[in-house]
Design a protein around this motif. Sequence first.
Motif, mmCIF file in Angstrom:
data_model
loop_
_atom_site.group_PDB
_atom_site.id
_atom_site.type_symbol
_atom_site.label_atom_id
_atom_site.label_comp_id
_atom_site.label_asym_id
_atom_site.label_seq_id
_atom_site.Cartn_x
_atom_site.Cartn_y
_atom_site.Cartn_z
ATOM 1 N N VAL A 1 31.019 16.178 -44.228
ATOM 2 C CA VAL A 1 30.931 16.323 -42.767
ATOM 3 C C VAL A 1 29.890 15.365 -42.202
ATOM 4 O O VAL A 1 30.177 14.555 -41.310
ATOM 5 N N ILE A 2 28.676 15.417 -42.705
ATOM 6 C CA ILE A 2 27.600 14.616 -42.139
ATOM 7 C C ILE A 2 27.758 13.131 -42.453
ATOM 8 O O ILE A 2 27.436 12.270 -41.627
ATOM 9 N N LEU A 3 28.296 12.816 -43.641
ATOM 10 C CA LEU A 3 28.484 11.416 -44.000
ATOM 11 C C LEU A 3 29.653 10.795 -43.243
ATOM 12 O O LEU A 3 29.619 9.610 -42.903
ATOM 13 N N SER A 4 30.692 11.581 -42.953
ATOM 14 C CA SER A 4 31.815 11.060 -42.165
ATOM 15 C C SER A 4 31.383 10.765 -40.733
ATOM 16 O O SER A 4 31.964 9.910 -40.054
ATOM 17 N N LEU A 5 30.341 11.454 -40.278
ATOM 18 C CA LEU A 5 29.799 11.228 -38.937
ATOM 19 C C LEU A 5 28.650 10.226 -38.938
ATOM 20 O O LEU A 5 28.035 10.001 -37.890
ATOM 21 N N ALA B 1 31.589 4.706 -48.659
ATOM 22 C CA ALA B 1 31.957 4.867 -50.067
ATOM 23 C C ALA B 1 32.243 6.333 -50.382
ATOM 24 O O ALA B 1 33.185 6.658 -51.123
ATOM 25 N N TYR B 2 31.453 7.224 -49.815
ATOM 26 C CA TYR B 2 31.645 8.659 -50.038
ATOM 27 C C TYR B 2 32.980 9.112 -49.434
ATOM 28 O O TYR B 2 33.733 9.866 -50.062
ATOM 29 N N MET B 3 33.268 8.636 -48.211
ATOM 30 C CA MET B 3 34.552 8.978 -47.582
ATOM 31 C C MET B 3 35.719 8.457 -48.400
ATOM 32 O O MET B 3 36.721 9.167 -48.605
ATOM 33 N N LEU B 4 35.596 7.223 -48.896
ATOM 34 C CA LEU B 4 36.665 6.636 -49.711
ATOM 35 C C LEU B 4 36.877 7.449 -50.979
ATOM 36 O O LEU B 4 38.015 7.678 -51.402
ATOM 37 N N GLY B 5 35.790 7.919 -51.582
ATOM 38 C CA GLY B 5 35.898 8.756 -52.770
ATOM 39 C C GLY B 5 36.650 10.044 -52.485
ATOM 40 O O GLY B 5 37.498 10.473 -53.281
ATOM 41 N N ALA B 6 36.346 10.677 -51.343
ATOM 42 C CA ALA B 6 37.042 11.914 -50.956
ATOM 43 C C ALA B 6 38.519 11.652 -50.711
ATOM 44 O O ALA B 6 39.386 12.469 -51.072
ATOM 45 N N LEU C 1 43.163 -8.298 -44.277
ATOM 46 C CA LEU C 1 43.253 -7.013 -44.965
ATOM 47 C C LEU C 1 41.899 -6.519 -45.470
ATOM 48 O O LEU C 1 41.728 -5.330 -45.747
ATOM 49 N N THR C 2 40.935 -7.436 -45.580
ATOM 50 C CA THR C 2 39.593 -7.014 -46.015
ATOM 51 C C THR C 2 38.915 -6.109 -44.986
ATOM 52 O O THR C 2 37.931 -5.439 -45.307
ATOM 53 N N TYR C 3 39.446 -6.106 -43.767
ATOM 54 C CA TYR C 3 38.891 -5.240 -42.719
ATOM 55 C C TYR C 3 39.434 -3.807 -42.814
ATOM 56 O O TYR C 3 39.223 -3.000 -41.901
ATOM 57 N N PHE C 4 40.166 -3.511 -43.902
ATOM 58 C CA PHE C 4 40.739 -2.171 -44.045
ATOM 59 C C PHE C 4 39.659 -1.086 -44.041
ATOM 60 O O PHE C 4 39.933 0.078 -43.750
ATOM 61 N N THR C 5 38.427 -1.467 -44.372
ATOM 62 C CA THR C 5 37.341 -0.484 -44.421
ATOM 63 C C THR C 5 37.142 0.220 -43.077
ATOM 64 O O THR C 5 36.707 1.372 -43.047
ATOM 65 N N SER C 6 37.476 -0.458 -41.975
ATOM 66 C CA SER C 6 37.331 0.156 -40.656
ATOM 67 C C SER C 6 38.247 1.367 -40.505
ATOM 68 O O SER C 6 37.984 2.262 -39.695
ATOM 69 N N THR C 7 39.321 1.380 -41.283
ATOM 70 C CA THR C 7 40.319 2.450 -41.176
ATOM 71 C C THR C 7 39.986 3.641 -42.065
ATOM 72 O O THR C 7 40.594 4.707 -41.918
ATOM 73 N N ILE C 8 39.017 3.493 -42.959
ATOM 74 C CA ILE C 8 38.695 4.563 -43.919
ATOM 75 C C ILE C 8 38.452 5.919 -43.245
ATOM 76 O O ILE C 8 39.021 6.933 -43.678
ATOM 77 N N PRO C 9 37.626 6.008 -42.193
ATOM 78 C CA PRO C 9 37.396 7.331 -41.581
ATOM 79 C C PRO C 9 38.670 7.985 -41.052
ATOM 80 O O PRO C 9 38.783 9.216 -41.050
ATOM 81 N N PHE D 1 42.170 11.733 -32.267
ATOM 82 C CA PHE D 1 42.099 10.730 -33.340
ATOM 83 C C PHE D 1 40.694 10.199 -33.599
ATOM 84 O O PHE D 1 40.476 9.401 -34.514
ATOM 85 N N SER D 2 39.708 10.630 -32.852
ATOM 86 C CA SER D 2 38.351 10.111 -32.994
ATOM 87 C C SER D 2 37.717 10.499 -34.328
ATOM 88 O O SER D 2 37.966 11.576 -34.869
ATOM 89 N N ILE D 3 36.865 9.613 -34.845
ATOM 90 C CA ILE D 3 36.106 9.915 -36.054
ATOM 91 C C ILE D 3 35.258 11.172 -35.840
ATOM 92 O O ILE D 3 35.005 11.939 -36.768
ATOM 93 N N SER D 4 34.822 11.383 -34.601
ATOM 94 C CA SER D 4 33.993 12.547 -34.289
ATOM 95 C C SER D 4 34.750 13.864 -34.417
ATOM 96 O O SER D 4 34.134 14.931 -34.450
ATOM 97 N N PHE D 5 36.083 13.806 -34.473
ATOM 98 C CA PHE D 5 36.898 15.016 -34.479
ATOM 99 C C PHE D 5 37.788 15.177 -35.713
ATOM 100 O O PHE D 5 38.231 16.289 -35.999
ATOM 101 N N ILE D 6 38.078 14.105 -36.420
ATOM 102 C CA ILE D 6 39.109 14.155 -37.467
ATOM 103 C C ILE D 6 38.864 15.261 -38.481
ATOM 104 O O ILE D 6 39.767 16.050 -38.794
ATOM 105 N N LEU D 7 37.649 15.356 -39.000
ATOM 106 C CA LEU D 7 37.404 16.335 -40.057
ATOM 107 C C LEU D 7 37.507 17.770 -39.549
ATOM 108 O O LEU D 7 38.034 18.647 -40.251
#
Length: 401
Positions: free
Chosen positions: A19-23, A42-47, A88-96, A371-377
């Motif tokens: 929760v806190i790391l995704s935010l 990295a933590y979000m990607l692991g999850a 495609l290297t910018y895919f990290t922006s989509t991780i959340p 769809f906001s990162i602030s709400f997804i989880l």
Amino acid sequence: MMVTEHKQRLQGIMIFLLVILSLNFFFARFVTTSMLKNICYAYMLGAIMLSIPRSFKVGNGFVLPVQLISVSVLLSIFLAQISWKQDLTYFTSTIPYLLWIVFFYLLHIRFPIAKLEKITFFYGWVYILLFMYQYTHSHVVYFGFREEFAEDRGVIRILFPGAGVFLLAYYIALNKVMDKIKYRWVFALFILCGIVVTVLQVTKQSIAILLLITIFHLLRTVSVGKKVLVMILAGAAIYGTLNSNNPISRGIIESQRDNVQQGNQNIRILASEYFVNDFSPNLLSRIFGNGYPNLKSNYGKFITILEDNYGYFLTDVGIVGMYAMFGILPIIAYVIIFYRGLRMQVPPEYQYLKYYLFNLLATCLTSDSIFSISFILTNVFVLYSLQVLKEQKQSTTLMKV
């Protein structure tokens, strides 16, 4: 037995940290401008990687809608490259935005709803405390992405990031404050603080929805006569507040007057028309979306031009913004979610899930809450909880047969 308890404890810690790391620690500047941001991603990607193997399942309820949203976000990475030449290297922006897949991990481990409530309520308090700190130190931006907080609608307006946990925690508190429990006053205090925080953010829609749901919940078990009396008193109080000539009420009234005067020239209407009709460069993106724009790419720079020169923000047009980035699949998914979720019968102690879902529906055209990162989880937490309740009800029905 000890192994199982240890495993459950680790799973609880994992979700708590997610929760806190995704935010990004409520998008604290010391995180978003340092290497700590990479740790969060990295933590979000692991999850996400942990959840993907569990996502290939067939089920009713909310399984299909979450799969549709997850697939659309995954496809959007490639569509941004095809339609806008975003590397495609910018895919990290989509991780959340791929955290929707965590829904399936929660289902796999059958994470207790009670623990999700406790985690959410804890972070709800953190949100309130950090908001009050930022509000009383508004000369420096500690949280969020603005360069400074300017006066707007009569006050220094601070739209604090991470509102999903705050809203869900508020509705949990509202649900529990009616119960005869030992620490009932804690929930009552949260409700009072929550109303203050919402009013200080001076967002008309948020204030109206929060008060509407609060009044509805508190009055749902009283007689019709008392309901009418309270509604009259509430209406009088709101009218008196709006005409009290204080800075906040003046700001709200002036903002509403501006919206009425703009009519069809309202910036949200113009932006929605543009993103639906003119934004996508080809048919493929019209159907499956344009992808999430990384601000360093040419695609992201074009989005910045739309924001700076025209006032067209994807985050201001709700479900239209989601369509522009991720296509038609998540729109279909949310139609299913709202239809099934709001019609579903839930036990009284879980009524807060429907309140949260109604809040999403009420704001889906004018905010990025869907769809906001602030709400997804927290959106995932709510759909997971509804899914568990649905499966429990089906299981009970089968056992009776």
